[in-house]
Design a protein around this motif. Structure first.
Motif, PDB file in Angstrom:
ATOM      1  N   ASN A 160     -21.344 -41.192 106.896  1.00  0.00           N
ATOM      2  CA  ASN A 160     -21.413 -40.965 108.348  1.00  0.00           C
ATOM      3  C   ASN A 160     -22.491 -41.811 109.028  1.00  0.00           C
ATOM      4  O   ASN A 160     -22.524 -41.901 110.257  1.00  0.00           O
ATOM      5  CB  ASN A 160     -21.700 -39.491 108.659  1.00  0.00           C
ATOM      6  N   HIS A 202     -17.376 -39.433 118.359  1.00  0.00           N
ATOM      7  CA  HIS A 202     -18.840 -39.519 118.314  1.00  0.00           C
ATOM      8  C   HIS A 202     -19.525 -38.655 119.368  1.00  0.00           C
ATOM      9  O   HIS A 202     -20.588 -38.076 119.118  1.00  0.00           O
ATOM     10  CB  HIS A 202     -19.275 -40.975 118.460  1.00  0.00           C
ATOM     11  N   ASP A 214     -12.918 -44.541 111.428  1.00  0.00           N
ATOM     12  CA  ASP A 214     -14.084 -44.161 112.212  1.00  0.00           C
ATOM     13  C   ASP A 214     -14.364 -45.151 113.341  1.00  0.00           C
ATOM     14  O   ASP A 214     -15.223 -44.921 114.188  1.00  0.00           O
ATOM     15  CB  ASP A 214     -15.322 -44.055 111.310  1.00  0.00           C
ATOM     16  N   HIS A 233     -20.751 -43.452 112.740  1.00  0.00           N
ATOM     17  CA  HIS A 233     -20.826 -42.184 113.473  1.00  0.00           C
ATOM     18  C   HIS A 233     -22.235 -41.847 113.930  1.00  0.00           C
ATOM     19  O   HIS A 233     -22.486 -41.635 115.125  1.00  0.00           O
ATOM     20  CB  HIS A 233     -20.252 -41.067 112.611  1.00  0.00           C
TER      21      HIS A 233
END
Length: 480
Positions: free
Chosen positions: A243, A219, A75, A247
Motif C-alpha cells: 500500500n 485514495h 491501484d 495508495h
C-alpha cells in the motif's frame, strides 16, 4: 518505544501529537472476496502493535475503513471496480457482497484473536466528507476537472514520492507494465479523486456531487475517514507494504494539501507473506483462507503463532511444513503451561521484572520473536508456578494466543479424565497433574495424527523416568 518509520527509512522513538494518546489508522479490506492469510498477516501484526501500545499505557483510538466502493483492480485508477467484479461473480448486489465479506473478514479476525478497531467505517458512509475535501482541493488549485473526473494535481507538490525514490522514466504513463494511459491526466502521477464520466459508467453505486453524479476514488476514502475519526493530526498509519505506493503516497499528498500542515509522521508497513513460488494472492493456486486452515485441522491461532515468530519487516514464507512446525511448537507450549499448578501467591517483584523486560524487548520495533522468547523465559524462571502463570498471562495481553485459557482447558480435561473413571480416556497414575497433562497431550496428538508430537512427548516423559502404557480406554503411567 522505537518503531521503524517507512517515511524516514529509520527506527525512531515513537512520539504522539497529544502525549499519552495515539491516533491510529489501519487500511481495512476491500470486501469483494475472502481475505487470504497473507492479507491477515498485516492485521495480526497491527493488532499486536495496538495491544502493545495499550500495554505500554497509551490511550489508543484505532480507526479502520472498509472499502466497499472505488477500489479498481489496478491501484493506478484503471481496471474494473473490485466490488462490482465480486457482485458479477456471485450474481448479487454490491451491498450484499460487501456485507457478506465484511462479516467473513471479522469472523476470521475473531478466530485469530484480532481485536475489532474502535471505529470501523465503510467507505460508502462518508461521501459528504470526501466531497468537502475534494471541493477545497479544487478551490485551492490542488485538483482539476478533466474528462468529467476530478484529479489531484501532483505537480503542485514539492515532494510527491515519500516512501521510495523512483526513476521518473520508469513511471512514465504507458511505459511501465500495469500503468495505462489516461489522457485526462496532466501529469503521470495525478490520480482520481472523484469519478463521473469515464469508462466506469456501469458503476453500481453513485452519488450527487458538485461535479456530477459519480463516486469517490479509492485514495480519498482513507483520508476522509481518518480526518473524521482521528482528527487533523494522525500519529500512526498502518498497512501492508504494497500500500505504500501509490495508495499511502496519495493519501499524504491529498491530506497535507487539504490541511495545510503535516498529517502523519509515523508509517508502519507489514511485509508480504509469500508462498514458495512468490507473492501470495487470490488468483494464484490454492486460495489460502482461515477456513481452509480449519478444514485441514489447524487451530487458526497456530497461524498467528507462525506470524509472531518472525519480524513484521521480513518477508515470511508460508508452507504447510512451516505451519506444522508452528502448530507443534504452540501445542508444546500449551502443554508446558498446562503442567503449571495455579497455586500460591504471585511474587510481585519477579512479575514486575519480567514485565519491564518484555516492554523493553518488544518495544524495540515490535520484536515479536523476542516476545515469543519471553514466554519461554518465564517458564524457566526461578519462581513459583503462580508467578509464571501471572507473567505469561500479562504477556498474552499483547500476544493474544489464549495461552492461559487453552492451558486451563487442557489441565481441566486431564483432571476430569483421571477422576471420571468412565470417561472417553482415563489416565491412571500417581496423581501428578503435570504428568497427567503430558499423557493426555500425547493422546490428543495421536488422535490428531500428529505422531511426531506424540513421540516427542513420550520421549520427554521417558527422560523424566515415566513409563506410559496404553490400555483400553486410556493410559497408565508409573515411575521407573
Amino acid at each position: 518505544m522505537y518503531l521503524y518509520n517507512s517515511a524516514t527509512h529509520k527506527k525512531e522513538e515513537f512520539k504522539t501529537h497529544t502525549p499519552g494518546r495515539v491516533e491510529m489508522y489501519t487500511c481495512g479490506p476491500t470486501v469483494y472476496h475472502f481475505a487470504h492469510i497473507g492479507n491477515l498477516r498485516s492485521y495480526i501484526m497491527e493488532d499486536v502493535l495496538e495491544k502493545y501500545l495499550r500495554f505500554a499505557g497509551y490511550d489508543v483510538n484505532r480507526v479502520m475503513n472498509i472499502t466497499d466502493v472505488g477500489h479498481l483492480s489496478s491501484d493506478a485508477d484503471t481496471g474494473e471496480d473490485k466490488m462490482l467484479k465480486g457482485a458479477k461473480r456471485e450474481n448479487k448486489t454490491v451491498m450484499d457482497i460487501a456485507k457478506f465479506y465484511t462479516d467473513a473478514f471479522f469472523d476470521d479476525c475473531r478466530k485469530l484473536n484480532i481485536k475489532t478497531p474502535d471505529v470501523v467505517q465503510p467507505a460508502t458512509g462518508c461521501i459528504d466528507e470526501y466531497i468537502q475535501i475534494i471541493s477545497k482541493l479544487v478551490d485551492t488549485g490542488y485538483a482539476y476537472l478533466a474528462g468529467g473526473n476530478v484529479y489531484f494535481d501532483s505537480s503542485k507538490l514539492e515532494r510527491y514520492y515519500i516512501f521510495n525514490d523512483h526513476d521518473e522514466d520508469d513511471l512514465a504513463v504507458g511505459v511501465r507494465e500495469g500503468v495505462e494511459e489516461d489522457s485526462n491526466k496532466r501529469n503521470k502521477n495525478d490520480f482520481v479523486l472523484w469519478f463521473t464520466k469515464s469508462k466506469f459508467e456501469d458503476q453500481a453505486l453513485k452519488w450527487d456531487s458538485p461535479w456530477g453524479v459519480g463516486y469517490p476514488g479509492w485514495h480519498i476514502e482513507c483520508s476522509g475517514i481518518s480526518m473524521k475519526y482521528n482528527g487533523e493530526y494522525l500519529d500512526l498509519h498502518c498497512g501492508g507494504v504494497d500500500n505504500a505506493f501509490p495508495h499511502h503516497t496519495n493519501e499524504i499528498a491529498q491530506s497535507e494539501s487539504y490541511l495545510g500542515h503535516p498529517w502523519c509522521p509515523q508509517w508502519f508497513h507489514v511485509h508480504h507473506l509469500n508462498d514458495p513460488a512468490g507473492k501470495m494472492s487470490k488468483s494464484k493456486g490454492e486460495f489460502l483462507t482461515v477456513s481452509l486452515l480449519e478444514e485441514k485441522g489447524y487451530d487458526p491461532l497456530a497461524y498467528r503463532w507462525f506470524c509472531l515468530q518472525s519480524h513484521y519487516r521480513k518477508t515470511l514464507v508460508f508452507s504447510w511444513e512451516n505451519l506444522d512446525n508452528a502448530a507443534a511448537a504452540y501445542t508444546k507450549l500449551l502443554n508446558r503451561i498446562a503442567a503449571l499448578k495455579p497455586e500460591g501467591d504471585v511474587d510481585q517483584a519477579v512479575f514486575n521484572e519480567y514485565r519491564e523486560k518484555f516492554l523493553q524487548q518488544v518495544g524495540n520495533d515490535l520484536n515479536t520473536s523476542m516476545a515469543v522468547t519471553a514466554v519461554f523465559d518465564a517458564l524457566k524462571a526461578k519462581t513459583n508456578d503462580a508467578t509464571k502463570l501471572a507473567v505469561i498471562g500479562e504477556f498474552d495481553k499483547v500476544l493474544s494466543m489464549s495461552l492461559l485459557e487453552k492451558a486451563a482447558a487442557l489441565r481441566e480435561k486431564a483432571a476430569q479424565a483421571v477422576q471420571s473413571g468412565g470417561g472417553d480416556y482415563v489416565i491412571t497414575g500417581e496423581g501428578d497433574p503435570e504428568i497427567d497433562a503430558k499423557v493426555l497431550a500425547r493422546y490428543e496428538a495421536k488422535k490428531a495424527k500428529n505422531f511426531a508430537e506424540a513421540d516427542r512427548i513420550r520421549d520427554e516423559l521417558k527422560a523424566q523416568g515415566i513409563e506410559v502404557t496404553d490400555v483400553k480406554g486410556g493410559a497408565a503411567w508409573k515411575r521407573v
